[in-house]
Each structure stands twice: as structure tokens, then as C-alpha cells.
Design a protein around this motif. Structure first.
Motif, PDB file in Angstrom:
ATOM      1  N   ALA A  84      23.855  11.606  33.360  1.00 21.06           N
ATOM      2  CA  ALA A  84      24.064  11.230  34.760  1.00 21.06           C
ATOM      3  C   ALA A  84      24.445   9.752  34.884  1.00 21.06           C
ATOM      4  O   ALA A  84      25.342   9.393  35.656  1.00 21.06           O
ATOM      5  CB  ALA A  84      22.813  11.529  35.575  1.00 21.06           C
ATOM      6  N   LEU A  85      23.773   8.891  34.119  1.00 18.36           N
ATOM      7  CA  LEU A  85      24.108   7.469  34.149  1.00 18.36           C
ATOM      8  C   LEU A  85      25.542   7.227  33.677  1.00 18.36           C
ATOM      9  O   LEU A  85      26.238   6.341  34.197  1.00 18.36           O
ATOM     10  CB  LEU A  85      23.129   6.678  33.273  1.00 18.36           C
ATOM     11  N   ASP A  86      25.987   8.015  32.714  1.00 15.83           N
ATOM     12  CA  ASP A  86      27.335   7.840  32.166  1.00 15.83           C
ATOM     13  C   ASP A  86      28.420   8.423  33.070  1.00 15.83           C
ATOM     14  O   ASP A  86      29.530   7.892  33.125  1.00 15.83           O
ATOM     15  CB  ASP A  86      27.435   8.505  30.780  1.00 15.83           C
ATOM     16  N   HIS A  87      28.110   9.527  33.768  1.00 16.05           N
ATOM     17  CA  HIS A  87      29.153  10.261  34.485  1.00 16.05           C
ATOM     18  C   HIS A  87      29.019  10.236  36.004  1.00 16.05           C
ATOM     19  O   HIS A  87      29.882  10.776  36.700  1.00 16.05           O
ATOM     20  CB  HIS A  87      29.179  11.715  33.997  1.00 16.05           C
ATOM     21  N   ALA A  88      27.958   9.630  36.511  1.00 17.07           N
ATOM     22  CA  ALA A  88      27.811   9.486  37.963  1.00 17.07           C
ATOM     23  C   ALA A  88      27.358   8.067  38.285  1.00 17.07           C
ATOM     24  O   ALA A  88      26.544   7.847  39.180  1.00 17.07           O
ATOM     25  CB  ALA A  88      26.807  10.512  38.501  1.00 17.07           C
ATOM     26  N   ALA A  89      27.916   7.107  37.570  1.00 15.86           N
ATOM     27  CA  ALA A  89      27.452   5.716  37.671  1.00 15.86           C
ATOM     28  C   ALA A  89      27.622   5.156  39.077  1.00 15.86           C
ATOM     29  O   ALA A  89      26.720   4.482  39.599  1.00 15.86           O
ATOM     30  CB  ALA A  89      28.191   4.850  36.656  1.00 15.86           C
ATOM     31  N   ASP A  90      28.767   5.401  39.702  1.00 21.94           N
ATOM     32  CA  ASP A  90      29.010   4.839  41.033  1.00 21.94           C
ATOM     33  C   ASP A  90      28.030   5.405  42.062  1.00 21.94           C
ATOM     34  O   ASP A  90      27.527   4.668  42.925  1.00 21.94           O
ATOM     35  CB  ASP A  90      30.447   5.128  41.479  1.00 21.94           C
ATOM     36  N   ASP A  91      27.773   6.707  41.974  1.00 21.24           N
ATOM     37  CA  ASP A  91      26.859   7.327  42.930  1.00 21.24           C
ATOM     38  C   ASP A  91      25.430   6.842  42.729  1.00 21.24           C
ATOM     39  O   ASP A  91      24.707   6.570  43.698  1.00 21.24           O
ATOM     40  CB  ASP A  91      26.916   8.851  42.803  1.00 21.24           C
ATOM     41  N   ILE A  92      25.003   6.735  41.475  1.00 27.72           N
ATOM     42  CA  ILE A  92      23.646   6.263  41.199  1.00 27.72           C
ATOM     43  C   ILE A  92      23.488   4.805  41.621  1.00 27.72           C
ATOM     44  O   ILE A  92      22.457   4.412  42.181  1.00 27.72           O
ATOM     45  CB  ILE A  92      23.290   6.471  39.712  1.00 27.72           C
ATOM     46  N   LYS A  93      24.523   3.992  41.403  1.00 28.32           N
ATOM     47  CA  LYS A  93      24.449   2.592  41.843  1.00 28.32           C
ATOM     48  C   LYS A  93      24.338   2.517  43.365  1.00 28.32           C
ATOM     49  O   LYS A  93      23.580   1.702  43.908  1.00 28.32           O
ATOM     50  CB  LYS A  93      25.670   1.809  41.366  1.00 28.32           C
ATOM     51  N   PHE A  94      25.093   3.359  44.075  1.00 24.76           N
ATOM     52  CA  PHE A  94      24.992   3.384  45.535  1.00 24.76           C
ATOM     53  C   PHE A  94      23.570   3.717  45.974  1.00 24.76           C
ATOM     54  O   PHE A  94      23.000   3.051  46.850  1.00 24.76           O
ATOM     55  CB  PHE A  94      25.966   4.414  46.109  1.00 24.76           C
ATOM     56  N   LEU A  95      22.969   4.737  45.362  1.00 22.50           N
ATOM     57  CA  LEU A  95      21.610   5.140  45.723  1.00 22.50           C
ATOM     58  C   LEU A  95      20.603   4.060  45.347  1.00 22.50           C
ATOM     59  O   LEU A  95      19.625   3.833  46.060  1.00 22.50           O
ATOM     60  CB  LEU A  95      21.267   6.463  45.039  1.00 22.50           C
ATOM     61  N   ASN A  96      20.853   3.382  44.234  1.00 20.58           N
ATOM     62  CA  ASN A  96      20.007   2.262  43.824  1.00 20.58           C
ATOM     63  C   ASN A  96      20.071   1.143  44.863  1.00 20.58           C
ATOM     64  O   ASN A  96      19.047   0.578  45.267  1.00 20.58           O
ATOM     65  CB  ASN A  96      20.467   1.748  42.465  1.00 20.58           C
ATOM     66  N   ASP A  97      21.278   0.824  45.315  1.00 12.22           N
ATOM     67  CA  ASP A  97      21.465  -0.287  46.249  1.00 12.22           C
ATOM     68  C   ASP A  97      20.964   0.042  47.652  1.00 12.22           C
ATOM     69  O   ASP A  97      20.460  -0.838  48.362  1.00 12.22           O
ATOM     70  CB  ASP A  97      22.945  -0.673  46.316  1.00 12.22           C
ATOM     71  N   MET A  98      21.075   1.308  48.044  1.00 11.11           N
ATOM     72  CA  MET A  98      20.776   1.680  49.431  1.00 11.11           C
ATOM     73  C   MET A  98      19.348   2.194  49.634  1.00 11.11           C
ATOM     74  O   MET A  98      18.795   2.063  50.723  1.00 11.11           O
ATOM     75  CB  MET A  98      21.765   2.748  49.907  1.00 11.11           C
ATOM     76  N   TYR A  99      18.752   2.797  48.598  1.00  6.81           N
ATOM     77  CA  TYR A  99      17.474   3.479  48.794  1.00  6.81           C
ATOM     78  C   TYR A  99      16.348   3.022  47.880  1.00  6.81           C
ATOM     79  O   TYR A  99      15.185   3.016  48.278  1.00  6.81           O
ATOM     80  CB  TYR A  99      17.659   5.001  48.631  1.00  6.81           C
ATOM     81  N   ASP A 100      16.666   2.701  46.637  1.00 14.98           N
ATOM     82  CA  ASP A 100      15.601   2.428  45.668  1.00 14.98           C
ATOM     83  C   ASP A 100      16.136   1.445  44.634  1.00 14.98           C
ATOM     84  O   ASP A 100      16.811   1.829  43.679  1.00 14.98           O
ATOM     85  CB  ASP A 100      15.170   3.742  44.997  1.00 14.98           C
ATOM     86  N   ASP A 101      15.843   0.157  44.832  1.00 11.75           N
ATOM     87  CA  ASP A 101      16.445  -0.860  43.968  1.00 11.75           C
ATOM     88  C   ASP A 101      15.863  -0.896  42.560  1.00 11.75           C
ATOM     89  O   ASP A 101      16.310  -1.687  41.722  1.00 11.75           O
ATOM     90  CB  ASP A 101      16.368  -2.237  44.620  1.00 11.75           C
ATOM     91  N   LYS A 102      14.878  -0.021  42.281  1.00  7.39           N
ATOM     92  CA  LYS A 102      14.333   0.084  40.925  1.00  7.39           C
ATOM     93  C   LYS A 102      14.845   1.339  40.213  1.00  7.39           C
ATOM     94  O   LYS A 102      14.421   1.640  39.098  1.00  7.39           O
ATOM     95  CB  LYS A 102      12.803   0.145  40.959  1.00  7.39           C
ATOM     96  N   LEU A 103      15.741   2.081  40.857  1.00  2.09           N
ATOM     97  CA  LEU A 103      16.155   3.383  40.331  1.00  2.09           C
ATOM     98  C   LEU A 103      16.774   3.277  38.941  1.00  2.09           C
ATOM     99  O   LEU A 103      16.333   3.945  37.998  1.00  2.09           O
ATOM    100  CB  LEU A 103      17.135   4.051  41.305  1.00  2.09           C
ATOM    101  N   ILE A 104      17.807   2.475  38.794  1.00  2.00           N
ATOM    102  CA  ILE A 104      18.512   2.392  37.507  1.00  2.00           C
ATOM    103  C   ILE A 104      17.582   1.852  36.425  1.00  2.00           C
ATOM    104  O   ILE A 104      17.585   2.341  35.285  1.00  2.00           O
ATOM    105  CB  ILE A 104      19.777   1.528  37.645  1.00  2.00           C
ATOM    106  N   GLU A 105      16.771   0.877  36.776  1.00  3.97           N
ATOM    107  CA  GLU A 105      15.796   0.341  35.809  1.00  3.97           C
ATOM    108  C   GLU A 105      14.840   1.431  35.348  1.00  3.97           C
ATOM    109  O   GLU A 105      14.529   1.546  34.152  1.00  3.97           O
ATOM    110  CB  GLU A 105      15.024  -0.801  36.464  1.00  3.97           C
ATOM    111  N   ARG A 106      14.368   2.242  36.286  1.00  5.80           N
ATOM    112  CA  ARG A 106      13.422   3.314  35.957  1.00  5.80           C
ATOM    113  C   ARG A 106      14.079   4.368  35.068  1.00  5.80           C
ATOM    114  O   ARG A 106      13.472   4.863  34.103  1.00  5.80           O
ATOM    115  CB  ARG A 106      12.899   3.938  37.251  1.00  5.80           C
ATOM    116  N   LEU A 107      15.321   4.719  35.371  1.00 11.26           N
ATOM    117  CA  LEU A 107      16.027   5.712  34.555  1.00 11.26           C
ATOM    118  C   LEU A 107      16.211   5.211  33.128  1.00 11.26           C
ATOM    119  O   LEU A 107      15.996   5.949  32.155  1.00 11.26           O
ATOM    120  CB  LEU A 107      17.381   6.037  35.178  1.00 11.26           C
ATOM    121  N   ASN A 108      16.595   3.955  32.986  1.00 14.34           N
ATOM    122  CA  ASN A 108      16.795   3.397  31.650  1.00 14.34           C
ATOM    123  C   ASN A 108      15.484   3.286  30.880  1.00 14.34           C
ATOM    124  O   ASN A 108      15.449   3.491  29.661  1.00 14.34           O
ATOM    125  CB  ASN A 108      17.473   2.031  31.749  1.00 14.34           C
TER     126      ASN A 108
END
Length: 462
Positions: A273-297
Motif C-alpha cells: 500500500a505504501l508503494d502503490h497508494a503513496a499519494d492517497d496515504i499521504k493525503f490521509l496522513n496530512d488531513m486525518y492522522d499525522d502519525k499514519l505513515i510513521e506508524r505504518l513504517n
């Protein structure tokens, strides 16, 4: 001219060429000299800006263009001088497919709450948030098939209509063709199901596991991926009446093999998901949960803790934390207990093993202590349990004894017991609730926001 999807329009090689785009209007702004339209076609979170030179278009031509309208534009793709965008289209032609009245279109304004959008499930996918969530859902579905295909698993389609209750939950949706206003009666005044379509009571499945075991004891390694149903009257952010499950079953796997596969599988899905939906996950990280990408990694990088249930209970009892639900050996741990272990004590995912047999399903293999079974639950931050599984009891006598102890009707179990009578083998499996995985990967907090059309008590619209 052939249409170009917006997801492909930002290719630098297209700069300077004539293109055709089609989509729905997000916003329109401008003045009497120039108008700017943000267009989105659902293929990406990104919009493409359309520039209308008003010396070539009239106000009347552009008047129908409001938020939600659908249009087709041809023009030259040029580098953009605007902030936050690399390219824009200088419009040459405009065709309007459909308008959206500014007074009645529910999504004209920005800033709608998720609760409001749930009431507009037929339109909510047009928003940035739900477009992102459902693109991530699609990517994860592909990742699941990709993972198991690479591992040599076979995709098995198990029945949606069944007479067996895999979990013993008793909360199933009945399937019948009988006239409910004139039910046929047997001699003892009960419903005469011999007159029903299948000649017996049937319901929508709660799990494909038992049938999956049949596949595993013939094909070696199988997985199921499909909808399952539970008629629990649970109006919570974590429950649905219709949801999707992934259930692999593997012959010759013990509990350790099972845990290894579960950890590898879920890490693969998150990385995909991080590799193939990066733009969408970044949007959700920026708009809803700023720890999302950090937590996934963090989940990908760390080994999961493997912890016996008994040790987990000891940790909870010694924590000094006041829980809403009491902790004791034999308790079915609640989400608050699971999240404490993951988020506060270990600060990483935990695989809890060796649960008391009394709180687990009849088919789980019993340990030598006679009190616990070789169960495993994978516990995640924010979610709690995300995977549940076990090594299955392959011994005919032990399985039969457990079925009898729980008063499970033998007429429903003969075919399942046959797998232990004819060529039984050690085998294991687990179930992953697809929506719970999507909750984790998107950072959303309500399970109704990660399935296109949620089915919950008193809600079966759209």
C-alpha cells in the motif's frame, strides 16, 4: 481525441502536447479574464487545473460548470506556474456532460463531517477522503491476491449460504424462500423446513474457514477472500453486519509456521500500500492522522512480539492501569487490554498465543496442559485484534470430544470430522478482517468509512 486519465496526465513527456481529459469539477474560480477549474476523474487524489481564457469562451458557456458537474476538455498541456501543481491544461474545447445544481447537490460545500457523508453513501466516493480510502482498499485487495499467488496458494471460493455456524456465535442471517406470512408447520408446530429451498435451515456464512480446511487437506495451501455476515446488533465503530474476510488454511503448518505467515502477510500488504497508494496515504496522513505513515513504517520494520496469553494477563494485572473491563486469567481480552499491550507496554505489534480453551472455538488444537489451545491473535496499534487464528485440532477423538462438550449437533459436523478420519494432518490457518486492515492503513477510525456501502443495524440503503 483519446482521453488521458488524470493519473497519467502529469507525465513530463506529455508537456506541450494536446490532451483530452474528462471528469468531475471540484472547484471553479477566476475573473472576467480567466477562469480556473480543478478537475478530478477518480484515478488519483490529484486534480488537474484547467485554464479557460475568457477571450475564447463566454460566461454563458462556463456558467453550468459548478462543483459536481461533469465535463470533457481538450487543450494543450503546459507547465504550470501555480503553486502545488506541475502542469495545467489551456482549454481549447469544452463539452458539458452533466450539471450539478448548486442548491441541491449535497457536496457543493467543503468541510462535511464523516457522519454527514455516511448519510450520502451514494455520493461520498466523490470526495477526496473517500476517493483516497477506496483506492487504498482496491490496492490492498490486489496485494492480498498477489501475496498468496506468489506463495503458491490456491484461491478457493467457499459458500456464502451454509447450514454451519463456524464460530458458534449464533448470530446469523437466515436464508429462506418460505412465505413468512404463512410458514408451513411440522407436527410439533415448529417450522417445516423440508418445504424450504434447501430442505433445511440455512444462513449467510460467518466464515469460510471450515470449508477452507477441506481445501487445505486436498490442495495443500488455500485462501479465501470474500464477504461474511454476522447478525449482531452492534452499533459500534468496529462492527459491520457484512464485511470481508481473508482466510488462509495450510496443511502441514504448525502454530509457529502460522504466526510466521501472518506476520509476513500483513507486512507485505502494508508495504504494498505504501508503494502503490503513496499519494492517497499521504493525503490521509496530512488531513486525518499525522502519525499514519510513521506508524505504518514502524510496523514493517519491527519484529512482532510473541507472547503467551498467561504472560499477557500478568502484564496487564501488574500495569497499575484502571481498565473498564476487569482482567483475570480466563477473560476474553477486550480492545483496551490488547491496545495497552501493543501501544504502551511493547510499543509494537503483539501475537498473543495459548489462550484458555474455554474462550476459543472448538476446532483449535489443545495444548498438553489441557487448559489452553494453540490459538494466536495478532494485535495492532489503534485497532486491537486484526488477525485471529490457530493450529487446528487434527486428532479425531479430541475434536469429537470437544464437539460433544459444546453440544454442537453432529448432523452438522460429520463432513468436517471426515477430514480427521481420512488422512488427517497437522494444519493451521487464520482470518484477517479486511476492513480492520484498511482502518489501520488509512488511519480512519470508524469501520463504516472503509467499506463502500456499510451494512449495520437499521441501515441497508444504497
Amino acid at each position: 481525441m483519446k482521453r488521458t486519465k488524470i493519473v497519467d496526465i502529469f507525465n513530463p513527456e506529455l508537456i506541450g502536447s494536446d490532451v483530452c481529459v474528462k471528469g468531475w469539477v471540484r472547484t471553479k474560480r477566476g475573473n472576467k479574464h480567466v477562469q480556473f477549474v480543478a478537475l478530478n476523474d477518480g484515478s488519483t487524489i490529484k486534480n488537474i487545473q484547467i485554464v479557460f481564457d475568457m477571450s475564447r469562451f463566454t460566461d454563458e458557456q462556463l456558467k453550468p460548470i459548478t462543483t459536481g458537474a461533469s465535463i470533457c476538455v481538450t487543450g494543450k498541456l503546459v507547465e504550470s506556474m501555480g503553486k502545488g501543481q506541475t502542469a495545467e491544461i489551456q482549454a481549447d474545447t469544452l463539452e458539458i456532460y452533466g450539471t450539478a445544481d448548486t442548491e441541491t447537490y449535497p457536496l457543493q460545500k467543503k468541510g462535511h463531517t464523516l457522519e454527514f457523508l455516511r448519510e450520502k453513501a451514494h455520493l461520498r466516493m466523490r470526495t477526496n477522503t473517500f476517493g483516497a480510502v477506496f483506492r487504498v482498499r482496491s490496492v490492498l485487495a490486489y496485494a492480498i491476491h498477489n501475496f498468496f499467488n506468489q506463495k503458491g496458494f490456491f484461491y478457493l471460493h467457499t459458500p456464502l449460504i451454509t447450514e454451519s455456524d463456524c464460530e458458534g456465535a449464533g448470530a446469523m442471517f437466515q436464508v429462506t424462500t418460505l412465505n413468512l406470512n404463512e410458514l408451513p408447520k411440522a407436527e410439533d408446530n415448529t417450522v417445516d423446513y423440508t418445504q424450504d429451498f434447501f430442505g433445511k435451515p440455512t444462513a449467510l456464512t460467518v466464515s469460510g474457514q471450515l470449508e477452507g480446511e477441506l481445501g487445505a487437506t486436498a490442495l495443500g495451501q488455500i485462501y479465501t477472500f470474500g464477504p461474511t455476515f454476522r447478525a449482531e446488533n452492534s452499533n459500534t465503530p468496529r462492527h459491520l453486519a457484512e464485511f470481508w474476510m481473508i482466510e488462509p488454511e495450510m496443511a502441514f503448518y504448525d502454530i509457529t509456521d502460522n504466526m510466521d505467515l501472518a506476520e509476513e502477510f500483513i507486512k507485505y500488504c502494508i508495504q504494498y500500500a505504501l508503494d502503490h497508494a503513496a499519494d492517497d496515504i499521504k493525503f490521509l496522513n496530512d488531513m486525518y492522522d499525522d502519525k499514519l505513515i510513521e506508524r505504518l513504517n514502524n510496523v514493517i520494520k519491527q519484529d512482532f512480539v510473541r507472547l503467551p496469553y498467561t504472560e499477557g494477563v500478568d502484564i496487564l494485572l501488574k500495569s497499575g492501569k484502571k481498565f473498564e473491563y476487569p482482567v483475570y486469567w480466563g477473560a476474553d481480552l477486550q480492545s483496551e487490554h490488547e491496545r495497552y499491550l501493543v501501544e504502551e507496554h511493547f510499543k509494537r505489534p503483539v501475537i498473543l498465543t495459548d489462550y484458555p480453551k474455554e474462550i476459543k472455538a472448538f476446532y483449535m488444537k489443545q495444548n498438553e496442559d489441557g487448559k489452553t489451545v494453540r490459538a494466536m491473535d495478532v494485535l495492532f496499534p489503534q485497532i486491537g485484534e486484526i488477525i485471529g487464528g490457530s493450529e487446528r485440532e487434527e486428532n479425531y477423538d479430541k475434536l469429537l470430544t470437544r464437539i460433544e462438550e459444546l453440544n454442537i449437533p453432529m448432523k452438522d459436523m460429520w463432513w468436517y470430522l471426515d477430514t480427521r478420519r481420512f488422512g488427517t494432518v497437522p494444519h493451521s490457518g487464520f482470518g484477517l478482517g479486511f476492513e480492520r486492515l484498511i482502518l489501520f492503513v488509512t488511519g480512519m477510525t470508524n469501520i463504516r468509512d472503509v467499506i463502500p456501502f456499510p451494512r449495520t443495524p437499521n441501515n441497508a440503503e444504497f
